[in-house]
Scaffold this active site. Structure first.
Site, PDB file in Angstrom:
ATOM      1  N   CYS A 276       0.839  -1.215   0.000  1.00  0.00           N
ATOM      2  CA  CYS A 276       0.000   0.000   0.000  1.00  0.00           C
ATOM      3  C   CYS A 276       0.866   1.254   0.000  1.00  0.00           C
ATOM      4  O   CYS A 276       0.699   2.135  -0.820  1.00  0.00           O
ATOM      5  CB  CYS A 276      -0.903   0.042   1.223  1.00  0.00           C
ATOM      6  N   HIS A 277       1.782   1.319   0.975  1.00  0.00           N
ATOM      7  CA  HIS A 277       2.653   2.492   1.093  1.00  0.00           C
ATOM      8  C   HIS A 277       3.910   2.204   0.270  1.00  0.00           C
ATOM      9  O   HIS A 277       4.977   1.958   0.830  1.00  0.00           O
ATOM     10  CB  HIS A 277       3.041   2.739   2.549  1.00  0.00           C
TER      11      HIS A 277
ATOM     12  N   CYS B 211       7.996   6.817  34.986  1.00  0.00           N
ATOM     13  CA  CYS B 211       7.840   8.039  35.776  1.00  0.00           C
ATOM     14  C   CYS B 211       6.708   7.865  36.783  1.00  0.00           C
ATOM     15  O   CYS B 211       6.835   8.247  37.944  1.00  0.00           O
ATOM     16  CB  CYS B 211       7.534   9.230  34.881  1.00  0.00           C
TER      17      CYS B 211
END
Lengths: 237, 107
Positions: free
Chosen positions: A64-65, A198
């Site tokens: 596709c890409h 974090c």
């Protein structure tokens, strides 16, 4: 006199033009050198896997890409609205996987998902971060005190950025290099993995991988870093 | 997925020149000293040997131990003597083997 004052104002605004610093600038020179050279940056090992995965599957990403240059700047635009909801790059990859390839989505932090993300992120290297969506929700989460230590992200990363937390400098939390190869992890990891670190650090219950809170936070961090250059896939201590 | 390696060998060099060589390979380098969440010990899985040959002749060899971090990176120098191939070989626990080569032309 008025002209002089005006010039002074312009000069002052130039000095304060951009005080934002990516995590890269807080690193030691040796870690920077490790990131700069593609044969010593371990994240490039994942890029090689990503490149292979891009050609794999039916249909493959490449079918596709077809032109990889079309993926330029994509990583710099995520999280973004897609199919009516806010998605980060990992979720967008998995959407393609379930809808177009009719395959199972990759698990968060799986080697496959990290490899594809790293390969796509690499295409945006040097490009300015350009997320568009409204990050109000993420900002609220960023400023929300939480956990047993009752701290917010903003307290460390706005108020005390540049100061030290034990042996390390607290960076300004600009996610320019994700996914990053973190030396402490000895592996590649996503921004969400870093955020969970974090949250555990302030003894809060971390948001789940791919949860709306995580994606909103990602969007807010990217919007704070808007215009800064991507250096993904990076190396961080 | 198979192990991936990244090499840095100069494509061209002058005869007698000292050249820097770098080799990076993907490997978890599990120490054997860790335990799983349920307390079971995680078996050692490391690369134990690294070898580099230059047109068949061994020019560098290293033994790896559990204290070496994941994705080991090794750098060393050699003298460019003749055009040819540098071959890199890694081997380790669980019959791990990987190899990669790079060409060099010496003038």
């Amino acid at each position: 006199m008025r002209v002089f004052a005006l010039l002074l104002a312009v000069a002052a605004s130039l000095v304060h033009a951009d005080e934002r610093r990516s995590g890269y600038e807080f690193m030691s020179r040796s870690t920077q050198a490790m990131q700069d050279d593609d044969t010593s940056n371990p994240a490039m090992l994942w890029v090689l896997d990503g490149e292979a995965l891009w050609q794999a599957g039916k249909p493959s990403c490449a079918s596709c890409h077809s032109n990889m240059s079309g993926m330029k700047g994509v990583a710099a635009r995520y999280p973004a609205m897609s199919s009516g909801r806010l998605m980060n790059l990992e979720q967008r990859i998995n959407l393609c996987r379930t809808e177009k390839q009719h395959a199972k989505p990759y698990a968060y932090e799986s080697k496959e998902l990290l490899s594809l993300t790293a390969y796509i992120a690499l295409q945006s290297r040097g490009m300015p971060i350009a997320v568009k969506d409204d990050a109000t929700k993420g900002k609220a989460l960023y400023e929300q005190r939480q956990g047993q230590l009752n701290m917010s992200c903003a307290q460390c990363h706005d108020q005390y950025a540049g100061h030290r937390l034990a042996g390390s400098t607290i960076p300004q939390a600009h996610p320019t290099g994700y996914p990053v190869y973190r030396l402490e992890w000895q592996t590649l990891g996503s921004l969400q993995r870093r955020l969970r670190n974090c949250l555990v650090g302030i003894r809060a219950e971390p948001y789940g991988y791919g949860s709306p809170e995580m994606v909103e936070l990602e969007l807010y961090l990217m919007s704070r870093a808007r215009g800064m250059k991507m250096d993904a896939p990076g190396v961080r201590p | 997925m198979a192990a991936r390696a990244l090499l840095r060998v100069p494509q061209r060099a002058k005869r007698g020149e000292v050249i820097e060589i770098r080799a990076l390979i993907s490997h978890i380098m599990e120490t054997g000293f860790r335990h799983s969440e349920r307390g079971a010990s995680i078996a050692r899985d490391i690369i134990t040997d690294f070898r580099c040959t230059y047109n068949g002749a061994e020019i560098f060899r290293a033994r790896f131990y559990p204290a070496i971090a994941a994705n080991p990176f090794i750098t060393f120098t050699t003298i460019a003597t003749e055009s040819g191939t540098l071959r890199f070989e890694w081997s380790g626990d669980n019959e791990f083997t990987a190899s990669e080569s790079a060409a060099i032309s010496v003038e």
